[in-house]
Enzyme design. Structure first.
Site, short mmCIF file in Angstrom:
data_model
loop_
_atom_site.label_atom_id
_atom_site.label_comp_id
_atom_site.label_asym_id
_atom_site.label_seq_id
_atom_site.Cartn_x
_atom_site.Cartn_y
_atom_site.Cartn_z
N CYS A 119 0.82 -1.23 0.00
CA CYS A 119 0.00 0.00 0.00
C CYS A 119 0.85 1.26 0.00
O CYS A 119 0.34 2.35 -0.25
CB CYS A 119 -0.93 0.01 1.20
SG CYS A 119 -1.84 -1.51 1.37
N HIS A 260 -3.81 6.62 3.61
CA HIS A 260 -4.14 5.31 3.03
C HIS A 260 -5.54 4.92 3.48
O HIS A 260 -5.91 5.10 4.65
CB HIS A 260 -3.12 4.27 3.52
CG HIS A 260 -3.43 2.89 3.02
ND1 HIS A 260 -3.79 2.64 1.73
CD2 HIS A 260 -3.43 1.69 3.66
CE1 HIS A 260 -4.01 1.35 1.59
NE2 HIS A 260 -3.79 0.75 2.74
N ASN A 290 -10.06 -1.18 0.74
CA ASN A 290 -8.61 -1.00 0.65
C ASN A 290 -8.13 -1.53 -0.71
O ASN A 290 -8.18 -2.73 -0.95
CB ASN A 290 -7.95 -1.75 1.80
CG ASN A 290 -6.43 -1.67 1.77
OD1 ASN A 290 -5.85 -1.12 0.85
ND2 ASN A 290 -5.81 -2.23 2.80
N1 ACO Z 1 -17.65 -10.32 10.21
C1 ACO Z 1 -18.04 -10.67 11.45
N2 ACO Z 1 -17.17 -11.00 12.44
C2 ACO Z 1 -15.86 -10.96 12.13
C3 ACO Z 1 -15.38 -10.61 10.86
C4 ACO Z 1 -16.34 -10.29 9.88
N3 ACO Z 1 -16.00 -9.92 8.61
N4 ACO Z 1 -14.04 -10.66 10.88
C5 ACO Z 1 -13.67 -11.03 12.12
N5 ACO Z 1 -14.77 -11.20 12.87
C6 ACO Z 1 -14.85 -11.59 14.27
C7 ACO Z 1 -13.61 -12.31 14.75
O1 ACO Z 1 -13.73 -13.68 14.46
C8 ACO Z 1 -13.65 -12.03 16.22
O2 ACO Z 1 -14.59 -12.90 16.81
P1 ACO Z 1 -14.30 -13.48 18.30
O3 ACO Z 1 -14.25 -12.28 19.20
O4 ACO Z 1 -15.48 -14.38 18.53
O5 ACO Z 1 -12.99 -14.18 18.19
C9 ACO Z 1 -14.24 -10.61 16.30
O6 ACO Z 1 -14.92 -10.39 15.05
C10 ACO Z 1 -13.21 -9.54 16.49
O7 ACO Z 1 -12.18 -9.74 15.55
P2 ACO Z 1 -10.91 -8.84 15.54
O8 ACO Z 1 -9.94 -9.33 14.51
O9 ACO Z 1 -10.42 -8.67 16.94
O10 ACO Z 1 -11.53 -7.44 15.04
P3 ACO Z 1 -10.86 -6.04 15.03
O11 ACO Z 1 -11.66 -5.11 15.82
O12 ACO Z 1 -9.37 -6.07 15.25
O13 ACO Z 1 -11.07 -5.61 13.49
C11 ACO Z 1 -9.87 -5.47 11.42
C12 ACO Z 1 -10.48 -6.40 12.46
C13 ACO Z 1 -10.99 -4.67 10.81
C14 ACO Z 1 -9.22 -6.34 10.34
C15 ACO Z 1 -8.83 -4.56 12.08
O14 ACO Z 1 -7.96 -5.29 12.89
C16 ACO Z 1 -8.02 -3.79 11.07
O15 ACO Z 1 -8.53 -2.96 10.33
N6 ACO Z 1 -6.72 -3.99 11.05
C17 ACO Z 1 -5.84 -3.30 10.08
C18 ACO Z 1 -6.02 -3.95 8.77
C19 ACO Z 1 -5.31 -3.20 7.70
O16 ACO Z 1 -5.35 -1.98 7.66
N7 ACO Z 1 -4.64 -3.88 6.84
C20 ACO Z 1 -3.92 -3.22 5.82
C21 ACO Z 1 -3.70 -4.16 4.78
S1 ACO Z 1 -2.89 -3.24 3.59
C22 ACO Z 1 -2.00 -4.14 2.49
O17 ACO Z 1 -0.81 -4.01 2.49
C23 ACO Z 1 -2.75 -5.00 1.52
#
Ligand code: ACO
Length: 333
Positions: A119, A260, A290
């Protein structure tokens, strides 16, 4: 007096962007995996994303964005001297996707190559081109961020498939003329200790594709979301502060921050830490999710075309991605 490199300013002469026609909504995803619009929107700020057709490759997305940027810059393809395309989803492992774009544009004089910084790639390309132009090696350059993330997404993993989309953004850079804007300061960084928190493990020499590891989805993006979140906020804040300081600006001097587009909560945390009011932070991830290297480039183009900032305004771009990598730029438009 002899012109030195520090006398030569580099400006953005044109921007462009392209997203595929197909819209994939949160409601549709909720049919594919166990999720909901409410979960996705409240955790990420994303409502929908664009998905490229099977026969629509990264180079097609990139070329469409590039044509717009060249047109706005008033630069004919045959006068283009350099193309740097940032992507993690190339059409082919070799040749570089930039070569296909060069051919499609008819930019036969341009040197063309790809860079891989996830990214952060668009701002890595910006820094490289700014230096190559101010050093006198090239008079102009086209930088493109383009990704077809749908091709490396595990559509059975609800933790990642809700986040990503496809698209491309581009910008033409050239020497500034008197009175024009300039890229004032750039910053970039990498932490290779964190390769494991965001990667596509399969498909390279470390883990060539086999039927078994395809079954294990090793050719798709895997991510430790919470870890990425924490590092992203800290590194983006530091990079943005660095370019703001080098430009000699205060938070109140900044007309627009374009971050980003990965997660609304990450963007809000950055805005808070930079003390920039939310209304000066450009966000379009609700529509696209994203799109990796394309995200900040599409946002820059949309903000530019819709008049969010004007000639002379101070804008800050800031990004992070797999590597982990991060980068920022302070631009007087
Ligand atoms: N729908 C419903 N529930 C979900 C989903 C979904 N799509 N995804 C995860 N959950 C559940 C999990 O299983 C977990 O359940 P549990 O509590 O029973 O175990 C719960 O939701 C919480 O999951 P977390 O992973 O703790 O959720 P979090 O609040 O951290 O949000 C997220 C996840 C949105 C991915 C966040 O961590 C994030 O945005 N991180 C940064 C990601 C990012 O910016 N990546 C960049 C990639 S860029 C590149 O280089 C391609």
């Amino acid at each position: 007096m002899r012109e030195t490199t520090s006398d030569i300013n580099v400006c953005i002469a044109g921007t462009g962007s392209y997203v595929p026609a197909r819209i994939l909504t949160n409601a549709e995803l909720a049919v594919m995996v166990d999720t909901s619009d409410e979960w996705i929107f409240s955790r990420t700020g994303i409502r929908e994303r664009r998905i490229a057709a099977k026969d629509e490759f990264t180079s097609h997305l990139a070329t469409n964005a590039a044509v717009q940027a060249l047109t706005q810059a008033g630069l004919a393809p045959e006068d283009l001297e350099l193309i740097i395309l940032a992507t993690i989803t190339p059409d082919t492992l070799t040749p570089a996707t930039a070569c296909y774009v060069q051919q499609r544009l008819g930019a036969h004089r341009a040197v063309a190559f790809d860079i891989s910084a996830a990214c952060s790639g668009f701002l890595y390309a910006m820094k490289i081109c700014k230096r190559l132009i101010s050093d006198g090696a090239f008079n102009n350059a086209l930088i493109i961020g383009a990704d077809k993330l749908s091709s490396i997404t595990n559509w059975e993993d609800r933790a990642t498939c809700v986040l990503f989309g496809d698209g491309a953004g581009a910008a033409v850079l050239r020497r500034s003329k008197p009175g024009e804007g300039a890229i004032i300061a750039t910053e970039m960084g990498t932490d290779g200790n964190l390769t494991h928190i965001l990667s596509v493990p399969g498909g390279g020499t470390a883990c060539p594709i086999t039927p078994d590891n395809v079954n294990d989805h090793l050719q798709t993006l895997s991510m430790q979301g919470k870890e990425v979140f924490k590092v992203a906020v800290n590194r983006m804040k530091e990079a943005a502060e660095m370019v703001i300081k080098r430009a000699g600006w205060q938070a109140e001097d900044i007309a627009c921050v374009i971050p980003h587009q990965a997660n609304r909560r990450i963007i809000d945390a950055i805005a808070d830490r930079l003390a920039v009011p939310n209304e000066r932070v450009f966000i379009n991830l609700e529509k696209y999710g994203n799109t990796s290297a394309a995200a900040v480039a599409i946002a820059l183009d949309e903000a530019h075309r819709t008049g969010v900032f004007k000639r002379g305004d101070h804008i800050v771009l800031v990004v992070f991605g797999a590597g982990l990598t991060w980068a920022a730029a302070a631009i007087r438009w």
